[in-house]
Design an enzyme around this catalytic site. Structure first.
Site, mmCIF file in Angstrom:
data_model
loop_
_atom_site.group_PDB
_atom_site.id
_atom_site.type_symbol
_atom_site.label_atom_id
_atom_site.label_comp_id
_atom_site.label_asym_id
_atom_site.label_seq_id
_atom_site.Cartn_x
_atom_site.Cartn_y
_atom_site.Cartn_z
ATOM 1 C CG HIS A 38 -1.948 -1.165 1.075
ATOM 2 N ND1 HIS A 38 -2.976 -1.180 0.173
ATOM 3 C CD2 HIS A 38 -1.977 -2.363 1.715
ATOM 4 C CE1 HIS A 38 -3.615 -2.343 0.274
ATOM 5 N NE2 HIS A 38 -3.017 -3.077 1.193
ATOM 6 C CD GLU A 158 -5.893 -4.576 -11.999
ATOM 7 O OE1 GLU A 158 -5.013 -5.105 -12.714
ATOM 8 O OE2 GLU A 158 -6.210 -5.024 -10.890
ATOM 9 C CG ASP A 170 0.036 -5.762 -8.540
ATOM 10 O OD1 ASP A 170 0.946 -5.680 -7.688
ATOM 11 O OD2 ASP A 170 -1.167 -5.821 -8.249
#
Ligand code: GLA
Length: 383
Positions: A38, A158, A170
């Protein structure tokens, strides 16, 4: 377990679904994030590693768009302009839309997808799919995109199209991963640095699907944005939460509601831990690296509140049994724990995790290992 080739699976699915051979095959890896959770949407560093388990996309030109996955082997005709359907094909539609935006999409294609990655296990199966699809479809469209361009197409697919408010970690590891290395990616500057990682990682799946986490992830991202806006009242020039230092945390605590202050504390301490972890890995100091992972898990549990009890139990068991370190990896709210162990003790540690977990939750966790693998690559089409 990782012996199945996703390229072979996707190629034979292509042939059985479309009665012809694919023109291109591309594969991209899933990832484990060693540490830096995060932080990627808060301007901080991340330290992910590409997995040996991959997603393969095979494709050939066609009039119109037809998608099939090994998940159900059902061919779906898809209209790219129509609203998304709420299933896995949304990711491919997102990729096609973003390729069109940069003039790199073919006019249509048949696409078959196969993967050896578990879905919903926090191992980035969606980025493996979007990065592999971006490369396969742009090659069909006659374009060779750079890894940086693949990251942007996959990220926008995404983030902007599917609406998961992820960062770029990612997609970046799926595009830039290299065998035997972890990737220190500084998200604020875009700098990437490969750190040698000769070892092996263990992945212990909690069995709790994180699919629903997309709502939670979006909520945490909103909280971080709110916290940043409030911090800017104190530090007007602040670009990202990760730019704060641990010395600023008492002021953060005095200025923000307890929950938001805790989110900031996680981002700031995680940023510090991640840079220390990259140094420890570069020195081969697995003890220090592992300790940082365990601290990182604790910060996720207490401050970011993104863990689940199954993951907490796995970390606790791993540490009790002498692992170097363990941590819930990926977005959280389920998914998988990454465990680093001394090589000669790994079998015993995994056996004890299995026993302890089964005693507590009444089922055995799925456990496997991987060495750091390579990023997206074109594959030979196989029959
Ligand atoms: C998900 C997102 C990543 C990152 C992690 C949390 O995996 O896709 O961009 O934000 O969660 O570190």
């Amino acid at each position: 377990m990782t012996r199945l080739s996703p390229v072979r699976l996707a190629s034979s699915l292509f042939e059985s679904s479309f009665s012809s051979r694919p023109a291109v095959a591309v594969s991209a890896p899933g990832r484990v994030n060693l540490i830096g959770e995060h932080t990627d949407y808060n301007g901080g560093p991340v330290l992910p590693v590409a997995l040996e388990r991959r997603t393969a996309v095979t494709a050939a030109l066609e009039d119109g768009w037809f998608f099939v996955s090994v998940l159900d082997a059902t061919v779906r005709g898809v209209e790219i302009e129509r609203p998304l359907r709420g299933d896995w094909t949304d990711y491919l539609v997102g990729v096609v839309r973003e390729l069109r935006a940069i003039g790199a999409a073919p006019t249509g294609a048949r696409v078959a997808v196969a993967s050896t990655l578990p879905v919903g296990a926090g191992l980035s199966s969606s980025a493996a799919l979007t990065v592999a699809a971006a490369k396969a479809l742009s090659l069909l469209g006659g374009r060779r995109l750079t890894p940086g361009q693949l990251v942007e197409v996959a990220y926008r697919a995404e983030h902007d199209q599917v609406g998961v408010h992820c960062g770029r970690m990612d997609q970046t590891i799926a595009a830039h991963g290299a065998a035997g290395t972890a990737l220190l990616f500084e998200t604020a500057t875009g700098s990437i640095q490969r750190v040698p990682f000769p070892g092996r990682m263990w992945v212990v799946e909690t069995g709790v699907s994180h699919r629903l986490s997309e709502g939670e992830l979006n909520q945490r991202r909103r909280e971080c944005e709110e916290a940043l806006a409030l911090c800017r009242r104190v530090w007007p020039g602040l670009a990202h939460l990760a730019d704060l230092s641990t010395d600023d945390l008492p002021t953060v605590k005095a200025s923000l509601a307890p929950e938001l202050a805790a989110r900031v504390r996680h981002v700031v301490t995680e940023t510090f831990r991640t840079r220390m972890a990259a140094d420890a890995l570069a020195r081969g100091d697995m003890g220090q690296l592992g300790w940082l992972l365990a601290q990182g898990h604790e910060s996720l549990r207490v401050d970011f509140q993104s863990t689940v009890v199954e993951a907490d139990a796995i970390v606790e068991l791993a540490m009790e049994q002498g692992a170097h370190g363990a941590r819930l990896t990926g977005a959280g709210w389920g998914g998988a724990v990454v465990v680093l162990t001394p090589e000669d003790r790994s079998a015993r540690i995994m056996a004890e995790i299995t026993r302890g977990f089964a005693g507590r939750f009444g089922r055995e966790p799925v456990i496997w290992s991987s060495r750091p693998a390579s990023g997206v690559r074109r594959e030979t089409v196989r029959g």
